[in-house]
Design an enzyme around this catalytic site. Structure first.
Site, PDB file in Angstrom:
ATOM      1  N   HIS A 205       0.795  -1.239   0.000  1.00 56.49           N
ATOM      2  CA  HIS A 205       0.000   0.000   0.000  1.00 56.49           C
ATOM      3  C   HIS A 205       0.818   1.275   0.000  1.00 56.49           C
ATOM      4  CE1 HIS A 205       0.706  -0.281   4.384  1.00 56.49           C
ATOM      5  NE2 HIS A 205       0.522   1.021   4.397  1.00 56.49           N
TER       6      HIS A 205
HETATM    7  C1  UD1 Z   1      -2.592   5.450   5.517  1.00 53.44           C
HETATM    8  C2  UD1 Z   1      -1.350   6.072   6.144  1.00 53.44           C
HETATM    9  C3  UD1 Z   1      -0.199   5.088   6.068  1.00 53.44           C
HETATM   10  C4  UD1 Z   1      -0.562   3.763   6.697  1.00 53.44           C
HETATM   11  C5  UD1 Z   1      -1.849   3.230   6.077  1.00 53.44           C
HETATM   12  C6  UD1 Z   1      -2.280   1.993   6.818  1.00 53.44           C
HETATM   13  C7  UD1 Z   1      -1.077   8.520   5.931  1.00 53.44           C
HETATM   14  C8  UD1 Z   1      -0.384   9.595   5.186  1.00 53.44           C
HETATM   15  N1  UD1 Z   1      -0.958   7.281   5.399  1.00 53.44           N
HETATM   16  O1  UD1 Z   1      -2.309   5.220   4.138  1.00 53.44           O
HETATM   17  O2  UD1 Z   1       0.918   5.625   6.776  1.00 53.44           O
HETATM   18  O3  UD1 Z   1       0.487   2.852   6.508  1.00 53.44           O
HETATM   19  O4  UD1 Z   1      -2.880   4.227   6.180  1.00 53.44           O
HETATM   20  O5  UD1 Z   1      -3.195   1.231   6.118  1.00 53.44           O
HETATM   21  O6  UD1 Z   1      -1.692   8.775   6.922  1.00 53.44           O
HETATM   22  N2  UD1 Z   1      -9.593   4.217   1.317  1.00 53.44           N
HETATM   23  C9  UD1 Z   1     -10.784   3.555   1.264  1.00 53.44           C
HETATM   24  N3  UD1 Z   1     -11.373   3.181   2.446  1.00 53.44           N
HETATM   25  C10 UD1 Z   1     -10.840   3.450   3.651  1.00 53.44           C
HETATM   26  C11 UD1 Z   1      -9.626   4.135   3.700  1.00 53.44           C
HETATM   27  C12 UD1 Z   1      -9.004   4.515   2.532  1.00 53.44           C
HETATM   28  O7  UD1 Z   1     -11.320   3.297   0.195  1.00 53.44           O
HETATM   29  O8  UD1 Z   1     -11.431   3.064   4.682  1.00 53.44           O
HETATM   30  C13 UD1 Z   1      -8.925   4.579   0.053  1.00 53.44           C
HETATM   31  C14 UD1 Z   1      -9.324   5.938  -0.487  1.00 53.44           C
HETATM   32  O9  UD1 Z   1      -9.340   5.866  -1.874  1.00 53.44           O
HETATM   33  C15 UD1 Z   1      -8.161   6.820  -0.049  1.00 53.44           C
HETATM   34  C16 UD1 Z   1      -6.984   5.857  -0.121  1.00 53.44           C
HETATM   35  O10 UD1 Z   1      -7.514   4.603   0.269  1.00 53.44           O
HETATM   36  O11 UD1 Z   1      -7.993   7.938  -0.864  1.00 53.44           O
HETATM   37  C17 UD1 Z   1      -5.832   6.231   0.783  1.00 53.44           C
HETATM   38  O12 UD1 Z   1      -6.255   6.392   2.147  1.00 53.44           O
HETATM   39  P1  UD1 Z   1      -5.383   7.288   3.163  1.00 53.44           P
HETATM   40  O13 UD1 Z   1      -5.887   7.133   4.531  1.00 53.44           O
HETATM   41  O14 UD1 Z   1      -5.225   8.681   2.640  1.00 53.44           O
HETATM   42  O15 UD1 Z   1      -3.938   6.660   3.050  1.00 53.44           O
HETATM   43  P2  UD1 Z   1      -3.493   5.134   3.091  1.00 53.44           P
HETATM   44  O16 UD1 Z   1      -2.853   4.823   1.785  1.00 53.44           O
HETATM   45  O17 UD1 Z   1      -4.608   4.303   3.580  1.00 53.44           O
HETATM   46  N1  UDP Z   2      -3.533  -6.334   8.788  1.00 52.27           N
HETATM   47  C1  UDP Z   2      -4.781  -6.963   8.887  1.00 52.27           C
HETATM   48  N2  UDP Z   2      -5.413  -7.362   7.744  1.00 52.27           N
HETATM   49  C2  UDP Z   2      -4.878  -7.162   6.510  1.00 52.27           C
HETATM   50  C3  UDP Z   2      -3.606  -6.535   6.428  1.00 52.27           C
HETATM   51  C4  UDP Z   2      -2.978  -6.119   7.582  1.00 52.27           C
HETATM   52  O1  UDP Z   2      -5.291  -7.169   9.995  1.00 52.27           O
HETATM   53  O2  UDP Z   2      -5.506  -7.542   5.522  1.00 52.27           O
HETATM   54  C5  UDP Z   2      -2.885  -5.852  10.022  1.00 52.27           C
HETATM   55  C6  UDP Z   2      -1.462  -6.298  10.250  1.00 52.27           C
HETATM   56  O3  UDP Z   2      -1.411  -7.554  10.895  1.00 52.27           O
HETATM   57  C7  UDP Z   2      -0.933  -5.170  11.140  1.00 52.27           C
HETATM   58  C8  UDP Z   2      -1.627  -3.956  10.571  1.00 52.27           C
HETATM   59  O4  UDP Z   2      -2.782  -4.438   9.902  1.00 52.27           O
HETATM   60  O5  UDP Z   2      -1.364  -5.366  12.492  1.00 52.27           O
HETATM   61  C9  UDP Z   2      -0.719  -3.218   9.624  1.00 52.27           C
HETATM   62  O6  UDP Z   2      -1.423  -2.224   8.991  1.00 52.27           O
HETATM   63  P1  UDP Z   2      -0.964  -1.566   7.613  1.00 52.27           P
HETATM   64  O7  UDP Z   2      -0.066  -2.485   6.883  1.00 52.27           O
HETATM   65  O8  UDP Z   2      -2.192  -1.090   6.948  1.00 52.27           O
HETATM   66  O9  UDP Z   2      -0.190  -0.254   8.095  1.00 52.27           O
HETATM   67  P2  UDP Z   2       1.320   0.107   8.446  1.00 52.27           P
HETATM   68  O10 UDP Z   2       1.754  -0.757   9.571  1.00 52.27           O
HETATM   69  O11 UDP Z   2       2.140  -0.051   7.213  1.00 52.27           O
HETATM   70  O12 UDP Z   2       1.249   1.556   8.822  1.00 52.27           O
END
Ligand code: UD1
Ligand code: UDP
Length: 363
Positions: A205
């Site tokens: 991601h």
């Molecule tokens: C965010 C965090 C990242 C973290 C990740 C965990 C920031 C800058 N990034 O990235 O550090 O590792 O979460 O998963 O805070 N979206 C959905 N449904 C949701 C959430 C998001 O469809 O419930 C989609 C939307 O299109 C959105 C995109 O995901 O624009 C990105 O979501 P966003 O929260 O901005 O950043 P992440 O890539 O999820």
């Molecule tokens: N995780 C989960 N289901 C998934 C993918 C990840 O429960 O399908 C959990 C994973 O075990 C960890 C957390 O989500 O506890 C990590 O989140 P993510 O990778 O979104 O964020 P990051 O740690 O990179 O910020």
């Protein structure tokens, strides 16, 4: 003592869960939970509240997705009146997402003490949005809790005084150890027709991997090679799903034999999937740490890590985006030559207790 605790994105939930439990042992403490709404899909948020026993948030700011500036600004605008009304003694933020810095900034501007859990981690890569969030949150925090010694050293190098910094271990690992046994009884392997030790898990991601069609396309080349050896379980992050479709790569990935595209899965199933995998390929921060505890080989598809202990002591190989390097690491992982790794100091399930003990004295 009144503490406002902030969550916004999926990984914040595993980090806050043990803290909410530990506050119960803190006499006279009132703890409130605020969800910014940064993540909002049921399988990125609600599911984890239920599985990890986190109480319903006292408030949901409902901000949702937007550009960095708009999302950060909306969280700040929505959170300021909450702090003014609640008058907390401290605001506690975890991790490095936009919700972390947004709420942190609101707190300090209103003269409320800021506590950062998972402080000091540095990838030294300012192109990562999380790195900006980490550096800024640490610079304004009053109490900083670190998961590993490198975090303490980084904060010292940035001139943050030692008495504000505490090495306490890892709250995400508190959650893993607490739920490991329950995850054992997950039926996910049988449901997906998998044999333990005979499949790989993939998550992606990071913007550096998924926002550029060429980079993402090269990662699909790697995926084809790995999938030739057996099933690859790929729970697709919503960001990645959107981009696969936008770049027209969805048909290509769906056509790769052995690749199982799933919606994001719940914590217990995901823990079971990781624990029984022969290898995990990921760009996640938290998964590098979890695979270290599970002794499962982890190949990190990034040029750097802010969690160096997972490579020094754990099972992590940080290999970047180059297909040759990824596949060389993959072969090393399958050969078993990397061993089981060891458990980083203080990753023992008691980090939240240590944090609460420091809070009791400090606040
Ligand atoms: C965010 C965090 C990242 C973290 C990740 C965990 C920031 C800058 N990034 O990235 O550090 O590792 O979460 O998963 O805070 N979206 C959905 N449904 C949701 C959430 C998001 O469809 O419930 C989609 C939307 O299109 C959105 C995109 O995901 O624009 C990105 O979501 P966003 O929260 O901005 O950043 P992440 O890539 O999820
Ligand atoms: N995780 C989960 N289901 C998934 C993918 C990840 O429960 O399908 C959990 C994973 O075990 C960890 C957390 O989500 O506890 C990590 O989140 P993510 O990778 O979104 O964020 P990051 O740690 O990179 O910020």
């Amino acid at each position: 003592m009144k503490i406002l605790n902030i969550v916004g994105a999926r990984p914040n939930l595993m980090k806050i869960a043990p803290l909410i439990q530990a506050y119960a042992g803190l006499d006279g403490a009132e703890s409130l939970l605020v969800h910014t709404g940064q993540h909002y899909d049921a399988n990125m948020s609600d599911l984890f509240f239920h599985q990890l026993g986190i109480p319903e948030p006292d408030l949901n700011l409902g901000v949702g997705s937007a550009s960095h500036a708009v999302q950060t600004a909306q969280i700040m605008t929505a959170f300021e009146p909450v702090v003014l009304e609640q008058k907390p003694d401290a605001v506690l933020v975890v991790g490095d997402v936009n919700s972390t810095i947004a709420c942190g900034l609101v707190a300090v501007k209103l003269g409320v003490r800021l506590v950062h859990v998972e402080a000091g981690l540095r990838s030294f890569d300012r192109e990562m949005p999380e790195e900006i969030n980490r550096v800024l949150t640490d610079a304004i925090s009053d109490l900083l809790f670190c998961t590993e010694p490198a975090g303490v050293a980084n904060l010292r190098d940035e001139g943050i005084s030692d008495e504000r910094v505490h090495l306490v271990g890892n709250v995400m690992i508190d959650t893993l150890l607490q739920h490991r046994e329950r995850a054992e009884s997950s039926t996910v392997l049988a449901d997906l027709g998998l044999t333990a030790g005979a499949y790989a898990v993939l998550t992606l991601h990071r913007p550096s991997n998924v926002d550029d069609p060429e980079v993402l396309g090269r990662l699909l080349d790697v995926l084809e090679v790995v999938a030739a050896d057996g099933p690859v379980i790929f729970p697709v992050h919503p960001r990645t799903r959107t981009l696969l479709v936008r770049f027209g790569l969805d048909a290509r990935i769906e056509a790769i034999e052995n690749v199982r595209l799933l919606e994001p899965v719940g914590y217990l199933d995901f823990l079971k999937l990781m624990a029984s995998a022969r290898v995990v390929l990921t760009d996640s921060g938290g998964i590098q740490e979890e695979t270290t505890i599970l002794s499962v080989p982890c190949i990190t598809l990034r040029e750097n890590t802010e969690r160096p202990i997972t490579a020094e002591l754990g099972t992590n190989q940080v290999v970047g985006q180059d297909p040759e390097r990824i596949l060389a690491a993959y072969r090393r992982a399958l050969s078993g030559e990397l061993g089981a790794g060891s458990v980083p100091p203080l990753w023992d399930g008691n980090a939240a207790q240590r944090i609460v003990e420091v809070l009791r004295k400090a606040l």
